[in-house]
Design a protein around this motif. Sequence first.
Motif, PDB file in Angstrom:
ATOM      1  N   CYS A 236      -1.666 -16.377   3.088  1.00 40.38           N
ATOM      2  CA  CYS A 236      -2.736 -15.434   2.740  1.00 40.38           C
ATOM      3  C   CYS A 236      -2.339 -14.005   3.093  1.00 40.38           C
ATOM      4  CB  CYS A 236      -4.025 -15.794   3.487  1.00 40.38           C
ATOM      5  SG  CYS A 236      -4.856 -17.273   2.859  1.00 40.38           S
TER       6      CYS A 236
ATOM      7  N   THR B 295      -2.120 -10.770   0.701  1.00 43.22           N
ATOM      8  CA  THR B 295      -2.978  -9.621   0.971  1.00 43.22           C
ATOM      9  C   THR B 295      -2.168  -8.341   1.109  1.00 43.22           C
ATOM     10  OG1 THR B 295      -4.283 -11.169   2.269  1.00 43.22           O
ATOM     11  CG2 THR B 295      -4.905  -8.859   2.413  1.00 43.22           C
ATOM     12  N   ALA B 296      -0.907  -8.468   1.540  1.00 39.31           N
ATOM     13  CA  ALA B 296      -0.063  -7.287   1.741  1.00 39.31           C
ATOM     14  C   ALA B 296       0.288  -6.605   0.421  1.00 39.31           C
ATOM     15  CB  ALA B 296       1.211  -7.674   2.491  1.00 39.31           C
ATOM     16  N   VAL B 297       0.048  -7.292  -0.702  1.00 39.95           N
ATOM     17  CA  VAL B 297       0.329  -6.689  -2.015  1.00 39.95           C
ATOM     18  C   VAL B 297      -0.863  -5.836  -2.431  1.00 39.95           C
ATOM     19  CG1 VAL B 297       0.908  -7.175  -4.422  1.00 39.95           C
ATOM     20  CG2 VAL B 297       1.660  -8.753  -2.619  1.00 39.95           C
ATOM     21  N   PRO B 298      -0.678  -4.510  -2.590  1.00 45.88           N
ATOM     22  CA  PRO B 298      -1.812  -3.685  -2.994  1.00 45.88           C
ATOM     23  C   PRO B 298      -2.413  -4.187  -4.308  1.00 45.88           C
ATOM     24  CG  PRO B 298       0.031  -2.297  -2.311  1.00 45.88           C
ATOM     25  CD  PRO B 298       0.542  -3.709  -2.379  1.00 45.88           C
ATOM     26  N   GLY B 299      -3.727  -4.260  -4.339  1.00 44.06           N
ATOM     27  CA  GLY B 299      -4.394  -4.708  -5.559  1.00 44.06           C
ATOM     28  C   GLY B 299      -4.436  -6.214  -5.737  1.00 44.06           C
ATOM     29  N   ALA B 300      -4.000  -6.972  -4.719  1.00 42.85           N
ATOM     30  CA  ALA B 300      -3.969  -8.433  -4.818  1.00 42.85           C
ATOM     31  C   ALA B 300      -5.361  -9.020  -5.035  1.00 42.85           C
ATOM     32  CB  ALA B 300      -3.340  -9.032  -3.567  1.00 42.85           C
ATOM     33  N   SER B 301      -6.398  -8.286  -4.589  1.00 41.40           N
ATOM     34  CA  SER B 301      -7.756  -8.837  -4.624  1.00 41.40           C
ATOM     35  C   SER B 301      -8.217  -9.169  -6.041  1.00 41.40           C
ATOM     36  CB  SER B 301      -8.736  -7.871  -3.964  1.00 41.40           C
ATOM     37  OG  SER B 301      -8.639  -6.600  -4.558  1.00 41.40           O
TER      38      SER B 301
ATOM     39  N   VAL C  52      -8.261 -14.849  -4.589  1.00 39.80           N
ATOM     40  CA  VAL C  52      -9.671 -14.877  -4.172  1.00 39.80           C
ATOM     41  C   VAL C  52      -9.813 -15.102  -2.669  1.00 39.80           C
ATOM     42  CG1 VAL C  52     -10.508 -15.613  -6.427  1.00 39.80           C
ATOM     43  CG2 VAL C  52      -9.980 -17.344  -4.694  1.00 39.80           C
ATOM     44  N   GLY C  53      -8.867 -15.812  -2.065  1.00 38.45           N
ATOM     45  CA  GLY C  53      -8.946 -16.057  -0.631  1.00 38.45           C
ATOM     46  C   GLY C  53      -8.403 -17.416  -0.275  1.00 38.45           C
TER      47      GLY C  53
END
Lengths: 416, 416
Positions: A288, A292-298, A302-303
């Motif tokens: 995870c 998350t460290a990738v900008p814009g991953a959101s 989803v989690g």
Amino acid sequence: MPSVEIVAVGTEILLGQLLDTNTSFIAARLAEAGIDVHATHAIGDNRERIAATIRAALERAEGVVTTGGLGPTVDDLTKEAVCDALGLGVELYEPALAHMKALFASFDRPMRENNRKQAELPLGSRPLDNPNGTAPGFIAFGAGGKFVACMPGVPREMKPMLEGQVVPFLRERFGARERIYTRVLHTIGIGESEIDHRIEELFRRGENPKIAVLAHDYRADVKIMAKAGSATEADGMIAPLQGEIECRLLGHVFGRDEATPASAVVALLRGRGQTLAVAESCTGGLVCAALTAVPGASQNFVGGVVAYDNAVKISQLGVDAARIAMAGAVSEEVARAMARGARERLKAGVALSTTGIAGPEGGTPEKPVGLVWIALDDGESHAVRLQLRGDRDAITRRATTAALGMLWRHLNNSRR
Amino acid sequence: MPSVEIVAVGTEILLGQLLDTNTSFIAARLAEAGIDVHATHAIGDNRERIAATIRAALERAEGVVTTGGLGPTVDDLTKEAVCDALGLGVELYEPALAHMKALFASFDRPMRENNRKQAELPLGSRPLDNPNGTAPGFIAFGAGGKFVACMPGVPREMKPMLEGQVVPFLRERFGARERIYTRVLHTIGIGESEIDHRIEELFRRGENPKIAVLAHDYRADVKIMAKAGSATEADGMIAPLQGEIECRLLGHVFGRDEATPASAVVALLRGRGQTLAVAESCTGGLVCAALTAVPGASQNFVGGVVAYDNAVKISQLGVDAARIAMAGAVSEEVARAMARGARERLKAGVALSTTGIAGPEGGTPEKPVGLVWIALDDGESHAVRLQLRGDRDAITRRATTAALGMLWRHLNNSRR
């Protein structure tokens, strides 16, 4: 061919209390700029020894680049040592004093006499602006056109000064018309020796561009380095070789230069508008965290659920308690059930799971430390068994890379 | 006081392709052993330059310690350079040849002539066994009792050779009866300058033991270093100072030496038989990963939910959709609801949550990049608001430390 030497100043370096990463950073930037470095040195906060080191270096090289020892304390002696080595006095550099006064005013702190000292530079030297700190750097000149370029030791101050002012100075000074351009191809799912085998004779095609294979935890990089006069020229030299290598390593090159396994996964998910969920046991949050460290991953990630305790595997991922009792938490069945549970519960298009024994405790003859199951579920279920080496930290890091690599290869293959 | 210099050999170091961590490791071990290091150098795979560097170092110091350049390839030139510098020939060292033959037989690989070369040592030198590799190290002797101790560059081979053979040689050689013993006190929730202020005059009590304050991301360490003849003697010097510092920093010292915020939290949870669950948004798995890195954490850390997407906050943590719509995902209300949801859903005694804006995108004037809410729920609910600085990576790391620090202080205070 002219060369420079690098001198890092600081007693903490000699005591092993501070790992000096500045020297390596400077060396890499100079190599790229086509400037030869024949030696690097670290020396303590001792005026005589710093001066002697600079003097000796200038006997061998055209110039010296230093980092550290420009602060306001009594231990900061680089400037004094440079003056000693080159036989120079100092003069006040007014713009630096004004910059410092403005900085202290903005902090609402009084400026002390020792700060004023920082605005003095060796006579006749060329100042180097420091937008990220108080002390300016400088390039001082000695007999026979030799020079010493001095930068602060704080990386945030040193790096922009090096790239924006010192490297351009050196390139002009040395009439460097060529520099080294690098392209890195990141691979996964293929060993270093297999890469060597597949591209072996490309290594022998010549010295420029040059190829190197670098092994990491559970993956390897191929580095292509071209000495060229411009980025366009370098690209013309690198592109055919890169194409050949990518072809020979088809299905394994997940990205170039700044790419990571996680960023490559996020890019593929984005391309197909798919979402991802993660269920982690032994990796405990690292998969995870990498995503998350990738900008814009959101947009696509989803989690996840870190299901360390079996009760959490049951309640949050719907893994069958009887299945855990039968096969054990570290098993193909549980890995598959975790992935399916994550996909369904977190409502994602695809889900990835890990369960394993990271050690140092918990291993058995049948399930030794380092055993890891990874599963992937996108409606269909896939699983792989790994036996990883190393300590707890290495096993969890390798399992994380392996899991992201499995997902990348799955997404990449199903794309074609 | 006699001193040594360290020389690392390898062109990759000068190109910035390899970060040399060996020099820092050697420097730290020598400092602990009470042996002064006045300079370190890195030099390429060039026989003349290596020899010149060693020769110059021996004019200043009693001895030189080298790492790298002992392999079997044509680029490995350290031994030849040492012979040049000291004016020595080589002789075959039979036990090393036998060791190498046995190793190659066990790998089922043929031994080549260049491997045989590795068993040759400078005349009259003292061999250093290498149980983890093929090439032995050695200590070669020159005029005036000066010496050069040469070790391989592979850290796994170098480290045991240094600690088991080179350090004992140096300590005997230099008659070092004292060494430096270090104790580190890790603090959280108190700034570096506040620590300085509270223990300022302890710094001035003398040179032995010595105190240093080291800042990290969102926490700081106090390091106590004592020069002593034995561990017991050192402990007698360190203990009173340590007691005084721990008293002045009461409620902030979470552990000693190898402790981490996560290990300190796990130890407190273990002591009271309590379980922990985590709900992470902006930290994206880093809090869970930090806890998982503690061996045996599974007894008290049940797991977590990485609720990156709001849908996951709602479905997995039971956060009210209307609350998210009203206050926004990064808000005190949502942080508290995430912690409560994690505690209830994952059936833990206490739960910790994070939600924030890690950037680089997503900031607004009201909620800028770096805004982070942390909440803790153990039946009662607590929340703190942070405004963190740095890039995406720094913000998530700092938020992780801050969250674990908040939990540690809560558990620690409620213990008293």
